[in-house]
Design a protein around this motif. Structure first.
Motif, short mmCIF file in Angstrom:
data_model
loop_
_atom_site.label_atom_id
_atom_site.label_comp_id
_atom_site.label_asym_id
_atom_site.label_seq_id
_atom_site.Cartn_x
_atom_site.Cartn_y
_atom_site.Cartn_z
N GLU A 366 0.83 -1.20 0.00
CA GLU A 366 0.00 0.00 0.00
C GLU A 366 0.86 1.25 0.00
O GLU A 366 0.58 2.22 -0.71
N ARG A 367 1.95 1.25 0.79
CA ARG A 367 2.84 2.41 0.80
C ARG A 367 3.48 2.60 -0.57
O ARG A 367 3.62 3.74 -1.05
N ASP A 368 3.89 1.51 -1.19
CA ASP A 368 4.51 1.59 -2.51
C ASP A 368 3.52 2.13 -3.54
O ASP A 368 3.88 2.98 -4.38
N ALA A 369 2.28 1.67 -3.49
CA ALA A 369 1.26 2.14 -4.43
C ALA A 369 1.00 3.63 -4.26
O ALA A 369 0.86 4.37 -5.24
N ALA A 370 0.94 4.09 -3.01
CA ALA A 370 0.71 5.51 -2.75
C ALA A 370 1.86 6.35 -3.29
O ALA A 370 1.64 7.44 -3.85
N ALA A 371 3.09 5.86 -3.13
CA ALA A 371 4.25 6.60 -3.63
C ALA A 371 4.22 6.69 -5.15
O ALA A 371 4.56 7.74 -5.73
N ARG A 372 3.82 5.61 -5.81
CA ARG A 372 3.73 5.62 -7.27
C ARG A 372 2.69 6.65 -7.74
O ARG A 372 2.92 7.39 -8.71
N VAL A 398 9.94 10.87 2.87
CA VAL A 398 11.33 10.62 3.25
C VAL A 398 11.47 9.29 3.99
O VAL A 398 12.45 8.56 3.80
N GLN A 399 10.49 8.96 4.81
CA GLN A 399 10.56 7.70 5.55
C GLN A 399 10.60 6.49 4.61
O GLN A 399 11.10 5.43 4.98
N ALA A 406 11.22 0.73 5.19
CA ALA A 406 10.42 0.66 3.96
C ALA A 406 10.95 -0.39 3.00
O ALA A 406 10.94 -0.21 1.79
N ARG A 407 11.42 -1.48 3.53
CA ARG A 407 11.91 -2.56 2.67
C ARG A 407 10.78 -3.06 1.76
O ARG A 407 9.69 -3.37 2.22
N GLY A 408 11.06 -3.15 0.48
CA GLY A 408 10.05 -3.59 -0.47
C GLY A 408 9.43 -2.46 -1.26
O GLY A 408 8.76 -2.70 -2.26
N VAL A 409 9.62 -1.22 -0.82
CA VAL A 409 9.13 -0.06 -1.56
C VAL A 409 10.15 0.32 -2.62
O VAL A 409 11.35 0.40 -2.34
N ASP A 410 9.69 0.54 -3.83
CA ASP A 410 10.57 0.95 -4.91
C ASP A 410 10.99 2.41 -4.67
O ASP A 410 10.18 3.32 -4.78
N GLY A 438 21.00 11.15 5.07
CA GLY A 438 21.54 9.86 5.49
C GLY A 438 21.00 8.72 4.66
O GLY A 438 21.74 7.80 4.26
N PHE A 439 19.72 8.74 4.39
CA PHE A 439 19.12 7.67 3.59
C PHE A 439 19.66 7.66 2.17
O PHE A 439 19.80 6.61 1.55
#
Length: 470
Positions: A366-372, A398-399, A406-410, A438-439
């Motif tokens: 869901e986080r990845d979809a929202a970022a896309r 940023v998180q 956020a492992r798994g997020v592109d 840092g990230f």
């Protein structure tokens, strides 16, 4: 000429079925010698003899019930065959051949029915029989018996495994085709055919996830049937059929691309829209509908048609769903629908607060979809302004750069969002305060697209280490 049936056999048909078993066995034993005297039997004898052997084995089986409804038609069919064998010289060769042909087909069906009776889970079961045991009773009983079996099947059809569901479809369809069904049972028969549809659609959905099977779906002409099920099936069957279509069109290979085009040409967009407009709330699950929309909208031409057809309104509403899968697929669909020409774009500014909220979801998908979706939205300057006004926007994006959280997020998509607003000094300060520098070091090592440009923008040519890593 063989002797006619004794009087007691006719009485048995009306009363003592136990006598019918014995009479059928007697006729089965007498038929070979009677047939030997008839030249017309020679052509049909191989199929007839196989049916006779099967019938003899079934009727002699300990599990065969003496009250089985098929005994009366079996006795009649066998008696007719014996009569044909004895009268072949007086009824004409062509007529004899016609009678034998129809009798052979009838015997074959009766033999199959008799095997069902004595098979495990057959119609001899008692009140505790499972749903599988009801299926033979749908084929073999009287109208009243079939109606009773249908009543029992209605309560359990939803839990049938796929193989049993297929058998139920066949048996109930045969009931409807025969016309030997009570009027009160017709509605129940249609209902059984519809929960069985869902089971079949579920199997197809699972098979469609294997890329090597995609050519078979095309060769077998599955798309029209699936689209028809989306239009006419029960809500659960519609959802599963949409899931199957989503799986069929989810890849990037040539086969999948062709399936996307064929689905669109077959009216898939219209089916999806009708489905979405007919649903109340999120029941049944809407995720497969948005998943199919997203797959087809990867073609810009289809995306523009979808936007013109007001699909965006459905997508925006789905972002408020209480189901994570629906929100996820809706966000992915929105990302595709945003890639249309400026003339066809619709105002989707209301999506930005919802998408920022979705960045905090537990599910990585869901986080990845929202970022896309956000990356696609902030490509337009008007939406950048709306994004910058949201208090949690920069922090939440940023998180997503944190490899641990956020492992798994592109990472390409959150980087793209931050780049889009990096011209704002206030936004750059927020990024630095949230730990972006840092990230970014890890993203630079992984050569993530856009990471170097964002790092340069934040660092102003200085080393990243001078910034705090909160």
């Amino acid at each position: 000429m063989p002797p006619p049936l004794p009087p007691e056999s006719g009485e048995a048909a009306a009363g003592d079925e136990g006598v019918l078993v014995a009479e059928c066995l007697r006729l089965l034993a007498a038929l070979p010698s009677a047939a030997a005297a008839s030249p017309a039997f020679r052509r049909h004898w191989p199929s007839i003899s196989a049916s006779l052997a099967s019938l003899s084995a079934s009727l002699s089986h300990p599990a065969f019930p003496p009250q089985a409804p098929l005994l009366a038609p079996l006795a009649s069919a066998l008696s007719a065959l014996v009569s044909v064998a004895g009268n072949h010289g007086s009824i004409g060769h062509l007529h004899t051949v016609s009678l034998l042909s129809s009798s052979a087909a009838e015997l074959s069906q009766l033999a199959a029915d008799a095997q069902l009776v004595v098979s495990p889970g057959g119609s001899g079961g008692g009140e505790g029989e499972g749903a599988d045991g009801l299926i033979p009773r749908l084929r073999l009983g009287s109208a009243a018996s079939r109606a009773a079996a249908l009543d029992s099947l209605v309560d359990s059809v939803g839990s049938l495994p796929a193989s049993s569901a297929a058998a139920a479809v066949s048996a109930v369809a045969a009931m409807l085709d025969s016309g030997e069904i009570l009027p009160a049972s017709r509605e129940k028969a249609v209902y059984v055919l519809a929960a069985a549809q869902a089971a079949a659609a579920g199997v197809l959905r699972n098979l469609a996830s294997f890329p090597d099977l995609l050519p078979s779906f095309r060769e077998e002409g599955a798309l029209p049937s699936l689209l028809q099920l989306v239009s006419l099936g029960t809500p659960r069957a519609q959802e599963l059929a949409l899931g199957c279509l989503q799986n069929l069109t989810s890849g990037d290979g040539d086969e999948c691309q062709q399936l996307k085009v064929e689905a669109f040409q077959g009216g898939a967009l219209g089916c999806v829209k009708d489905f979405l407009e007919s649903c109340v709330g999120d029941e049944p699950g809407l995720a497969p509908a948005f998943g199919l929309l997203r797959n087809m909208a990867s073609f810009r031409y289809i995306a523009e048609i979808a936007v013109s057809a007001s699909f965006v309104d459905h997508v925006l509403a789905a972002l408020d769903s209480d189901k994570a899968a629906t929100r996820t697929e809706a966000a992915m669909a929105l990302a595709e629908l945003c890639n249309v020409g400026s003339k066809n774009r619709r105002d989707v500014g209301d999506a930005i607060p919802r998408l920022i909220w979705m960045l905090e979801a537990k599910a990585v998908t869901e986080r990845d979809a929202a970022a896309r979706a956000l990356a696609a939205l902030v490509a337009a300057s008007g939406y950048r302004k709306l994004f910058k006004k949201e208090e949690r926007g920069i922090v939440n994006v940023v998180q997503l750069l944190d490899p641990g959280a956020a492992r798994g997020v592109d990472a390409r998509f959150p980087v793209s969002v931050l780049l889009a607003v990096s011209q704002s000094r206030r936004c750059r300060k927020q990024m630095v305060a949230a730990g972006a520098c840092g990230f970014l070091q890890g993203l630079l090592a992984a050569e993530v697209d856009g990471a170097k440009k964002l790092a340069d923008c934040l660092g102003r040519g200085k080393m990243l280490g001078v910034f705090p890593r909160s």
